[in-house]
Design an enzyme around this catalytic site. Sequence first.
Site, PDB file in Angstrom:
ATOM      1  N   GLU A 104       0.845  -1.147   0.103  1.00 40.15           N
ATOM      2  CA  GLU A 104       0.126  -0.041   0.050  1.00 40.15           C
ATOM      3  C   GLU A 104       0.879   1.364   0.034  1.00 40.15           C
ATOM      4  O   GLU A 104       1.740   1.399   0.738  1.00 40.15           O
ATOM      5  CB  GLU A 104      -0.673  -0.139   1.347  1.00 40.15           C
ATOM      6  CG  GLU A 104      -1.956  -0.952   1.178  1.00 40.15           C
ATOM      7  CD  GLU A 104      -2.396  -1.414   2.666  1.00 40.15           C
ATOM      8  OE1 GLU A 104      -1.918  -0.910   3.511  1.00 40.15           O
ATOM      9  OE2 GLU A 104      -3.317  -2.209   2.750  1.00 40.15           O
ATOM     10  N   TYR A 116       7.890   1.977  -6.938  1.00 40.09           N
ATOM     11  CA  TYR A 116       7.314   0.758  -7.395  1.00 40.09           C
ATOM     12  C   TYR A 116       6.873   0.251  -8.897  1.00 40.09           C
ATOM     13  O   TYR A 116       6.801  -0.641  -9.589  1.00 40.09           O
ATOM     14  CB  TYR A 116       6.173   0.619  -6.650  1.00 40.09           C
ATOM     15  CG  TYR A 116       6.361   0.731  -5.165  1.00 40.09           C
ATOM     16  CD1 TYR A 116       7.579  -0.031  -4.458  1.00 40.09           C
ATOM     17  CD2 TYR A 116       5.556   1.658  -4.286  1.00 40.09           C
ATOM     18  CE1 TYR A 116       7.567   0.301  -3.001  1.00 40.09           C
ATOM     19  CE2 TYR A 116       5.850   1.859  -3.000  1.00 40.09           C
ATOM     20  CZ  TYR A 116       6.993   1.171  -2.317  1.00 40.09           C
ATOM     21  OH  TYR A 116       6.934   1.154  -1.053  1.00 40.09           O
TER      22      TYR A 116
END
Length: 153
Positions: A104, A116
């Site tokens: 998250e 990411y």
Amino acid sequence: MTLTIETVGGAGADLLAALHAAAVDDPWDRSAFAETLAMAGMTARLAISDAGKPVGFILVRQVLDEAEVILVAVDRAARRQGTARALLCQALGQLDGVRQVFLEVASDNAAAIALYRGLGFTDVGRRRGYYARPGGQAVDAIVLGNSPPFPCR
Ligand SMILES: CC(C)(COP(=O)(O)OP(=O)(O)OC[C@H]1O[C@@H](n2cnc3c(N)ncnc32)[C@H](O)[C@@H]1OP(=O)(O)O)[C@@H](O)C(=O)NCCC(=O)NCCS
């Protein structure tokens, strides 16, 4: 920067708390790290600079064939030198039998989202108003997912 990456056990809670305080405005305290490090399937890795200074860390938890990236943080003074990417690549590369990895990230954390996405994570969901911000604002969490093989060089 040449990095050494090593795993740290439960005794690393003080060190991780100090590093986290050098990386974020709302750091976890020592007991939060101690509790987290004691969880089944948790692995913590520390990045150490060529000068012998701890500069970042990653916590990843594996449960059966899924893993979750719990935290990645790099000292503000050591950013943009590939530390987080190196930590992620080592952690992802050493997962055993994992089919999916989740994490998250706050929707306003552009640096982490770029990190990411650069490693192949894609959107799998969104949690509305998940993170509280000073002043009573709330920011969504984006849930990102990824599967091996990971694009690490
Ligand atoms: C996000 C964070 C871990 C990145 O650490 P880092 O060591 O500076 O990242 P890296 O040097 O490995 O960067 C890898 C890639 O991520 C992206 N990236 C990292 N910082 C960025 C920034 N400030 N802006 C845009 N992209 C960024 C880039 O794509 C970068 O590749 P490049 O340098 O070749 O362009 C660091 O900023 C941090 O500790 N932030 C606070 C804690 C946090 O937000 N953790 C993630 C919570 S989910």
